[in-house]
Structure formats: structure tokens, C-alpha cells
Design a protein around this motif. Structure first.
Motif, short mmCIF file in Angstrom:
data_model
loop_
_atom_site.label_atom_id
_atom_site.label_comp_id
_atom_site.label_asym_id
_atom_site.label_seq_id
_atom_site.Cartn_x
_atom_site.Cartn_y
_atom_site.Cartn_z
N GLU A 200 -2.40 -10.21 -8.99
CA GLU A 200 -1.47 -11.22 -9.50
C GLU A 200 -0.19 -10.63 -10.07
O GLU A 200 0.82 -11.32 -10.17
N LYS A 201 -0.22 -9.36 -10.43
CA LYS A 201 0.97 -8.69 -10.94
C LYS A 201 1.92 -8.24 -9.83
O LYS A 201 3.07 -7.90 -10.09
N VAL A 202 1.41 -8.24 -8.59
CA VAL A 202 2.17 -7.74 -7.44
C VAL A 202 2.84 -8.90 -6.72
O VAL A 202 2.21 -9.93 -6.44
N ALA A 203 4.12 -8.74 -6.42
CA ALA A 203 4.86 -9.82 -5.75
C ALA A 203 4.20 -10.24 -4.44
O ALA A 203 4.18 -11.43 -4.10
N LEU A 204 3.65 -9.29 -3.70
CA LEU A 204 3.00 -9.62 -2.43
C LEU A 204 1.57 -10.13 -2.61
O LEU A 204 0.91 -10.45 -1.62
N GLN A 205 1.09 -10.14 -3.85
CA GLN A 205 -0.22 -10.70 -4.18
C GLN A 205 -1.38 -10.01 -3.48
O GLN A 205 -2.38 -10.62 -3.14
N ARG A 206 -1.24 -8.71 -3.28
CA ARG A 206 -2.34 -7.91 -2.73
C ARG A 206 -2.18 -6.47 -3.17
O ARG A 206 -1.09 -6.04 -3.59
N LEU A 207 -3.26 -5.73 -3.09
CA LEU A 207 -3.19 -4.29 -3.34
C LEU A 207 -2.78 -3.58 -2.06
O LEU A 207 -3.00 -4.07 -0.95
N GLY A 208 -2.18 -2.42 -2.23
CA GLY A 208 -1.81 -1.62 -1.07
C GLY A 208 -3.02 -0.91 -0.49
O GLY A 208 -4.10 -0.88 -1.09
N THR A 209 -2.85 -0.32 0.66
CA THR A 209 -3.90 0.45 1.33
C THR A 209 -3.44 1.90 1.47
O THR A 209 -2.23 2.19 1.45
N PRO A 210 -4.37 2.82 1.62
CA PRO A 210 -3.97 4.21 1.88
C PRO A 210 -3.06 4.35 3.09
O PRO A 210 -2.17 5.22 3.10
N ARG A 211 -3.22 3.51 4.07
CA ARG A 211 -2.35 3.58 5.25
C ARG A 211 -0.90 3.22 4.90
O ARG A 211 0.04 3.76 5.49
N ASP A 212 -0.72 2.31 3.93
CA ASP A 212 0.64 2.00 3.49
C ASP A 212 1.35 3.25 2.98
O ASP A 212 2.54 3.46 3.25
N ILE A 213 0.63 4.07 2.25
CA ILE A 213 1.22 5.29 1.71
C ILE A 213 1.39 6.32 2.83
O ILE A 213 2.44 6.97 2.94
N ALA A 214 0.38 6.47 3.67
CA ALA A 214 0.46 7.44 4.77
C ALA A 214 1.62 7.12 5.70
O ALA A 214 2.31 8.03 6.19
N ASN A 215 1.85 5.85 5.96
CA ASN A 215 2.97 5.45 6.81
C ASN A 215 4.31 5.88 6.20
O ASN A 215 5.24 6.25 6.92
N THR A 216 4.41 5.79 4.88
CA THR A 216 5.65 6.20 4.21
C THR A 216 5.81 7.71 4.26
O THR A 216 6.92 8.22 4.48
N TYR A 217 4.71 8.44 4.07
CA TYR A 217 4.76 9.89 4.26
C TYR A 217 5.26 10.23 5.66
O TYR A 217 6.09 11.13 5.84
N LEU A 218 4.71 9.54 6.65
CA LEU A 218 5.09 9.81 8.04
C LEU A 218 6.57 9.55 8.26
O LEU A 218 7.26 10.35 8.91
N PHE A 219 7.08 8.45 7.75
CA PHE A 219 8.51 8.14 7.87
C PHE A 219 9.35 9.27 7.29
O PHE A 219 10.30 9.74 7.92
N LEU A 220 8.98 9.76 6.11
CA LEU A 220 9.76 10.81 5.46
C LEU A 220 9.62 12.16 6.16
O LEU A 220 10.51 13.00 6.06
N ALA A 221 8.51 12.37 6.85
CA ALA A 221 8.29 13.63 7.57
C ALA A 221 8.95 13.65 8.93
O ALA A 221 9.14 14.74 9.50
N SER A 222 9.28 12.50 9.45
CA SER A 222 9.78 12.39 10.82
C SER A 222 11.30 12.34 10.88
O SER A 222 11.99 12.24 9.85
N ASP A 223 11.83 12.38 12.09
CA ASP A 223 13.28 12.31 12.29
C ASP A 223 13.84 10.93 11.93
O ASP A 223 15.06 10.78 11.82
N ASP A 224 12.98 9.94 11.73
CA ASP A 224 13.44 8.61 11.35
C ASP A 224 14.14 8.61 9.99
O ASP A 224 14.91 7.69 9.68
#
Length: 241
Positions: A200-224
């Protein structure tokens, strides 16, 4: 594949966020070095990703130096370092022991310093590299009972921005990810009423998943993310806005 042939070190790579990142990076063609405090866990995940597992206490500089030497001897380079290892030892300020303070700072803050300082000379030599540090929204907002953890994660932000200024001219990008409430095996054991309160404290009304974080790591590690340096990216569903 976004990381074909890249050599990636992931600390805390055998559990939670680190394991998810290890799996994702391997699927994108990376040679993954799974670094974890527990030898068996590191080797098990390394086997899953056809990588290399090493047991390292990142608070011990001699172990970090040995790890980096082993990676260089095996692969000849290091393209990405993800400083993901971290612990919590929570207590209110008046009850926190010196041991609780020292251990969290030694892993979450000093460990990041050790790993980055050991890896960076190799990245400077090759003229490129990515450093990705795991902070937390707690590093900017604070949190009840987490003096040590909040201090360590605030330090990670400060180090990230300092290193981005120092190393950008060397071809090395340094960024941080600041997770919010993430669903892990630990949070899954919490009472449903507590989980609901967190959601309820989160605007999207859900908890994140480990994949959400891994995807961000991947973005920062890649040429994107080729023009992103010194950023602290909150991955918290809007909790910190």
C-alpha cells in the motif's frame, strides 16, 4: 545477445537478487563469475550458468585481490563488476552493538570499496568497464532500526557519484541501483498483513521482483546505457516519490 563474451563479476551472486542477475546475464551471453560468501552456493549457481564460482568475504581485501587475480588469469579481462553483496543486522540506535555496526559497514560499504579498487586498474588498462553498485532507497530516506544499513547505502551513493567523476574519463561508467520493497524468500515469510501494508505504500501497489532489479543491472551493463554515468536509479515502484 546484449553481453556476448563479456566477463561479469557479481558479488552476492548466489542468492536473491544476485542469483537472478547471474541467470539473466548468462542468458545474454556473459561469462558470469559468481562470487558469494558460501563456497557451495557459489559453485551451485555457477554450474547453472556455466560460469565460475568463488567464495569471497568482500570485507577481506586479500580475498578480493585473490579473486580478481583468478578472474584475470582465467578470462584475461573484467568488463562488468556488480557490487551486489550486502547484509542487514537491524537494531535501533540505542540498542545497536558495535559488532552490528562494524559488520554491516564492512560488507556493504568497505566491501564495495575493496572490489571496485581491485577491479578498476584492469578496466583502466583496457579503456572500458562498467561498475554497478547496489544501494537502496533506505540510503536516501533512512529507515527505522537501520542506522548501519542506511549509512552504508548512503555511502554507496556517494562513492558511486565520486567514482563516476574520476573514472568517466577513463572509459568506465559507474552507476547505482536503489531497490525498494522486493519480494524475496525472506519477505515471502512475512505475515500477509505486513506484506499488504508494504504494498500500500508503493504507488504501483505491488512489491518488486528480483527480475526487476536484474533487468536494471542488465540495462546498466549493456550498450543501451552508453551515456549514463553517476546515476542512482530507484527501482521501487514509486515508493520514494
Amino acid at each position: 545477445m546484449k553481453l556476448d563474451g563479456k566477463v561479469v563479476i557479481i558479488t552476492g551472486g548466489a542468492g536473491g537478487l544476485g542469483k537472478e542477475a547471474s541467470l539473466l546475464f548468462a542468458s545474454e551471453g556473459a561469462h558470469v563469475v559468481v562470487v558469494d560468501y558460501h563456497q557451495q552456493s557459489a559453485e551451485e549457481v555457477a554450474k547453472e550458468v556455466n560460469g565460475f564460482g568463488l567464495a569471497v568475504d568482500v570485507s577481506k581485501r586479500d580475498q578480493v585481490d585473490e579473486m580478481v587475480s583468478e578472474v584475470i588469469n582465467r578470462y584475461g579481462k573484467i568488463d562488468v563488476l556488480i557490487n551486489n553483496a550486502g547484509i542487514t543486522m537491524d537494531s535501533t540506535l540505542v540498542k545497536m552493538t558495535q559488532e552490528q555496526w562494524d559488520r554491516v559497514i564492512s560488507i556493504n560499504q568497505t566491501g564495495v570499496f575493496h572490489c571496485t579498487q581491485a577491479v578498476v586498474p584492469h578496466m583502466i588498462k583496457q579503456g572500458s568497464g562498467r561498475i554497478i553498485n547496489t544501494s537502496s532507497i533506505v540510503g536516501r530516506m533512512g529507515n527505522f532500526g537501520q542506522t548501519n544499513y542506511a549509512a552504508s547505502k548512503a555511502a554507496v551513493i556517494a562513492m558511486t557519484q565520486t567514482w563516476a567523476k574520476e573514472l568517466g574519463r577513463k572509459g568506465i561508467q559507474v552507476n547505482a541501483v536503489a531497490p525498494g520493497f522486493i519480494m524475496t524468500p525472506m519477505t515471502e515469510k512475512m505475515p500477509e498483513s505486513v506484506l499488504q501494508g508494504m504494498k500500500e505504500k508503493v504507488a504501483l501497489q505491488r512489491l518488486g521482483t528480483p527480475r526487476d532489479i536484474a533487468n536494471t543491472y542488465l540495462f546498466l551493463a549493456s550498450d543501451d546505457s552508453s551515456y549514463i554515468n553517476g546515476a542512482v536509479i530507484p527501482v521501487d515502484g514509486g515508493l520514494s516519490i
